[in-house]
Design an enzyme around this catalytic site. Structure first.
Site, PDB file in Angstrom:
ATOM      1  N   ARG A 102       0.844  -1.196   0.000  1.00  0.00           N
ATOM      2  CA  ARG A 102       0.000   0.000   0.000  1.00  0.00           C
ATOM      3  C   ARG A 102       0.879   1.246   0.000  1.00  0.00           C
ATOM      4  NH1 ARG A 102      -1.813   0.702   4.444  1.00  0.00           N
ATOM      5  NH2 ARG A 102      -1.433  -1.203   5.602  1.00  0.00           N
ATOM      6  N   TYR A 262      -1.090  -3.419  -7.043  1.00  0.00           N
ATOM      7  CA  TYR A 262      -1.007  -4.147  -5.768  1.00  0.00           C
ATOM      8  C   TYR A 262      -2.374  -4.097  -5.055  1.00  0.00           C
ATOM      9  CZ  TYR A 262      -0.507  -5.149  -0.932  1.00  0.00           C
ATOM     10  OH  TYR A 262      -0.746  -5.678   0.310  1.00  0.00           O
ATOM     11  N   LYS A 271      -9.856  -2.001   1.269  1.00  0.00           N
ATOM     12  CA  LYS A 271      -9.514  -0.900   2.176  1.00  0.00           C
ATOM     13  C   LYS A 271     -10.225   0.388   1.764  1.00  0.00           C
ATOM     14  CE  LYS A 271      -6.496  -3.467   4.397  1.00  0.00           C
ATOM     15  NZ  LYS A 271      -6.838  -3.984   5.730  1.00  0.00           N
ATOM     16  N   HIS A 291     -11.514  -1.919  11.003  1.00  0.00           N
ATOM     17  CA  HIS A 291     -10.443  -2.829  10.580  1.00  0.00           C
ATOM     18  C   HIS A 291     -10.376  -3.971  11.605  1.00  0.00           C
ATOM     19  CE1 HIS A 291      -5.875  -3.221   9.504  1.00  0.00           C
ATOM     20  NE2 HIS A 291      -6.617  -4.018   8.761  1.00  0.00           N
ATOM     21  N   SER A 313      -1.953  -3.915  10.913  1.00  0.00           N
ATOM     22  CA  SER A 313      -1.404  -4.881   9.961  1.00  0.00           C
ATOM     23  C   SER A 313      -0.189  -5.569  10.606  1.00  0.00           C
ATOM     24  CB  SER A 313      -0.949  -4.145   8.705  1.00  0.00           C
ATOM     25  OG  SER A 313      -1.971  -3.303   8.263  1.00  0.00           O
ATOM     26  N   CYS A 315      -0.076  -8.084  12.763  1.00  0.00           N
ATOM     27  CA  CYS A 315      -0.211  -8.579  14.138  1.00  0.00           C
ATOM     28  C   CYS A 315      -0.858  -9.958  14.172  1.00  0.00           C
ATOM     29  CB  CYS A 315      -1.039  -7.622  14.973  1.00  0.00           C
ATOM     30  SG  CYS A 315      -0.151  -6.139  15.411  1.00  0.00           S
ATOM     31  N   ASP A 338     -10.501  -9.407   8.362  1.00  0.00           N
ATOM     32  CA  ASP A 338      -9.907  -8.080   8.140  1.00  0.00           C
ATOM     33  C   ASP A 338     -10.857  -6.908   8.415  1.00  0.00           C
ATOM     34  OD1 ASP A 338      -7.585  -6.604   7.410  1.00  0.00           O
ATOM     35  OD2 ASP A 338      -8.438  -6.206   5.434  1.00  0.00           O
ATOM     36  N   ARG A 432       1.320 -12.333  -0.908  1.00  0.00           N
ATOM     37  CA  ARG A 432      -0.059 -12.582  -0.476  1.00  0.00           C
ATOM     38  C   ARG A 432      -0.648 -13.843  -1.066  1.00  0.00           C
ATOM     39  NH1 ARG A 432      -2.497  -8.564   3.028  1.00  0.00           N
ATOM     40  NH2 ARG A 432      -0.791  -7.105   3.312  1.00  0.00           N
TER      41      ARG A 432
HETATM   42  C1  OXD Z   1      -3.466  -4.497   5.893  1.00  0.00           C
HETATM   43  C2  OXD Z   1      -3.969  -5.583   5.048  1.00  0.00           C
HETATM   44  O1  OXD Z   1      -2.451  -3.876   5.540  1.00  0.00           O
HETATM   45  O2  OXD Z   1      -4.971  -6.198   5.453  1.00  0.00           O
HETATM   46  O3  OXD Z   1      -4.058  -4.242   6.941  1.00  0.00           O
HETATM   47  O4  OXD Z   1      -3.405  -5.827   3.980  1.00  0.00           O
HETATM   48 MN    MN Z   2      -5.890  -5.292   7.145  1.00  0.00          MN
END
Ligand code: OXD
Ligand code: MN
Length: 646
Positions: A102, A262, A271, A291, A313, A315, A338, A432
């Site tokens: 991102r 991406y 997002k 989130h 992100s 965690c 998510d 991913r």
């Molecule tokens: C993030 C994702 O960055 O879910 O939170 O990709």
């Molecule tokens: Mn996320």
């Protein structure tokens, strides 16, 4: 008499309902068919985008398996993906190495006033753009200029994929529709995994001319871009990293993304819509877009509780959501990993849906030991991005937990031969998997319940190596919102940050706020004060405490079920707690620690927390200022008082 000036191509992008220049679209290959299937407002959006981007052809995405296979074959013929014969229906895409995460610095919220986007977004004198850690602002006029600079002709020679999609289970009062136009077949294929795709998901009734354009569906325009110098160094992955822009105009229900393929920048249902634009909708309509993972926890007596969890992100949200409980008699099910959309029902219960239909998870570190459920989920029908590929047509990454059989070699995500022990990893740290939720063996039976699942507890967490206990409970909803506002965590590979710095990440929404973060926190406080609301309890967890040698203290993964069991027992009124200055802690013996000393997992060191308070006061002052709700300043003051007395 001179004719009026032609409107700027961008100005008309999100507006109008009739398809004035449908003939342009109908002249394209596939154009007429694509248009006929769409309601008039959607036709108008497509027609305007066609006039702006000038694609060669239109392809309407219908969500069928047959079309998905055809798109994947097309991507293979273009060299964008390779098949993975070792796994059924699986594919691997490798991106341009400049397009892997991102791009937060180029992600903006478009509002008339900077303070509507972020508390301390103040542009340089007369500027039209402002940056701040809680969100970047762009003026509507600057967005028009940017669109006019980036989009005209950007799809020349390419196909525009028309993707009508639904976020949320069909029939849910919270489900919302979108229409994404993109020149990337990779995005079309990924959207088909991550969302419910098909023209039937767009509202068919023409919206009245007086209703706002956000009432019917969110308009999403995406292009991988056409670099100014014409250079496409990786032929199979066009992108324009130097000019990337991801812009959100929630008032107009419009998302515009340019330059990156991406997922976090290009799968606009995720997002961009389900967090940023949805958060703004949720504020005006009285719900929450967060989130958060959503999970079910069933105890040995068969009682089920649902929890929602906000973690920055990196965690381990996906690992937690898919956990196989290492606690006898407990069973964990996954609703989502998510994003959660939540609203109070008529009985005052908070109910959550997962607006997505798939998982876009980080591959490195995923293994049979850390997440066996994810490993089962990605056995088939999965699109991998930027992982290594074995000579047997399988995937490989750091931490996959499987050694290579003799004679099997690996090609890295950069297309280079790779061997275990090489200094560079074979998979990008933010590589991913994109897999359908229906593949997940622990998917909760109610995951598509249109009413959503009832949330009993909300968990906030971060990656904190020192000082923050394994779990503690907030004294109240308001104190819980304070804990959410104070979240900090080590940085992630999912964005462009480098290193292990501790970042403030309020509500784990820092990169995803859709409007002023102070107002977002106020919205939480207001919902909590709603008459009749049966509020979930709020907890804070930290799986990432380390000892002096840097090793993790807590085994984590399935063992986190021990913490969840205590949380569920608290919700059920069956477990006690001891008050401390920072919150309510499990008493010694309340949860099985596997022989680890209680004091090391539940440190409440006043010196550490005083430093924490000082840093939080500075963060609040610098980045929220007067936009921080007064209740949260008061909560901070109350914590400082309790620590003074400790
Ligand atoms: C993030 C994702 O960055 O879910 O939170 O990709
Ligand atoms: Mn996320």
């Amino acid at each position: 008499m001179s004719s009026p000036p032609a409107p700027s191509p961008s100005r008309s992008l999100g507006e109008g309902r009739a398809p004035p220049d449908a003939s342009i679209v109908a002249a394209l290959a596939g154009g007429a068919e694509a248009l006929r299937a769409l309601p008039p407002a959607a036709q108008a959006f497509v027609a305007r985008a066609v006039r702006l981007c000038r694609p060669r052809a239109l392809c309407l995405c219908r969500g069928s398996g047959q079309q998905q296979s055809a798109l994947l074959r097309h991507l293979r013929d273009c060299g964008t993906v390779r098949d993975l014969p070792a796994r059924d229906g699986c594919w691997l895409a490798c991106t341009d190495p400049r397009d892997v995460a991102r791009v937060e610095a180029r992600t903006v919220l478009v509002t008339p006033r900077p303070e509507d986007a972020a508390p301390r977004a103040s542009p340089a004198a007369g500027g039209a753009v402002a940056h701040s850690p809680l969100g970047n602002w762009m003026s509507p006029a600057e967005l028009e200029r940017a669109i006019d600079a980036l989009f005209p002709g950007c799809m020349e020679g390419r196909t525009m994929y028309v993707i009508p999609f639904l976020m949320g289970p069909p029939g849910s009062p919270l489900a919302r529709a979108g229409l994404q136009l993109t020149d990337s077949a990779y995005v079309a294929v990924s959207m088909n995994i991550m969302t419910r795709v098909g023209p039937q998901f767009l509202p068919s009734a023409p919206a009245s001319s007086s209703s706002s354009s956000t009432d019917d569906f969110v308009r999403c325009l995406h292009s991988v871009g056409r670099p100014r110098d014409g250079a496409v160094p990786v032929p199979s992955w066009p992108c324009d990293p130097g000019r990337t822009l991801i812009a959100h105009d929630a008032r107009r229900g419009l998302i515009v993304s340019y330059g990156s393929g991406y997922g976090g920048n290009s799968l606009l249902g995720k997002k961009s819509f389900a967090l940023r634009v949805a958060a703004a909708m949720a504020r005006s309509q009285g719900w929450l877009a967060e989130h958060m993972l959503i999970m079910g926890v069933q105890d040995p007596r068969g009682r089920k509780r649902y929890l929602a969890g906000a973690f920055p992100s990196a965690c381990g949200k996906t690992n937690l959501a898919m956990m196989r409980a290492a606690l006898p008699g407990y069973h964990v099910t996954c609703v989502g990993d998510d994003i959660a959309w939540m609203r109070f029902d008529a009985d005052g219960r908070l109910r959550a849906i997962n607006p997505e239909r798939g998982f876009f998870g980080v591959a490195p570190g995923t293994s049979e030991a850390t997440n066996p459920v994810a490993m089962a989920t990605i056995r088939r029908d999965t699109l991998f991005t930027n992982v290594g590929r074995t000579s047997t047509g399988d995937v490989y990454w750091q931490g996959i937990g499987q050694s290579l059989p003799p004679g099997v070699t690996v090609t890295s995500w950069l297309g280079q031969p790779w061997a275990p022990g090489d200094p560079e990893p074979c998979a990008h740290p933010n590589s991913r998997f994109c897999a359908p939720a229906s593949n997940c063996p622990s998917l909760d039976p109610a995951w598509e319940d249109p009413e959503g699942v009832p949330i009993d507890a909300i968990i906030f967490g971060g990656r904190r190596p020192h000082g923050v206990p394994l779990v503690f409970e907030a004294f109240s909803w308001q104190h819980g919102v304070f804990l959410g506002s104070a979240m900090r965590s080590e940085a992630t590979a999912a964005a462009e940050h480098k290193g292990q710095q501790l970042l403030h990440d309020p509500l784990a929404m820092r990169p995803f706020f859709g409007y002023n973060a102070g107002q977002h926190l106020q919205h939480w406080l207001d919902l909590g004060a709603r008459p009749g609301a049966r509020l979930p309890r709020i907890f804070h967890v930290n799986w990432f405490l380390r000892d002096q040698s840097g090793a993790f203290l807590w085994p984590g993964f399935g063992h986190n079920a021990r913490v969840l069991a205590w949380i569920c027992a608290r919700v059920g009124g069956e477990a006690g707690a001891v008050a401390s200055p920072i919150g309510l802690l499990p008493p010694e013996g309340a949860l099985p620690l596997g022989g680890l000393p209680h004091a090391r997992l539940f440190p409440v060191e006043p010196g550490f927390w005083r430093r924490e308070c000082r840093q939080l006061r500075a963060f609040y002052g610098e980045h929220f200022g007067s936009h921080l709700p007064a209740e949260l300043w008061r909560e901070l003051g109350a914590l400082e008082d309790r620590l003074r007395k400790a």
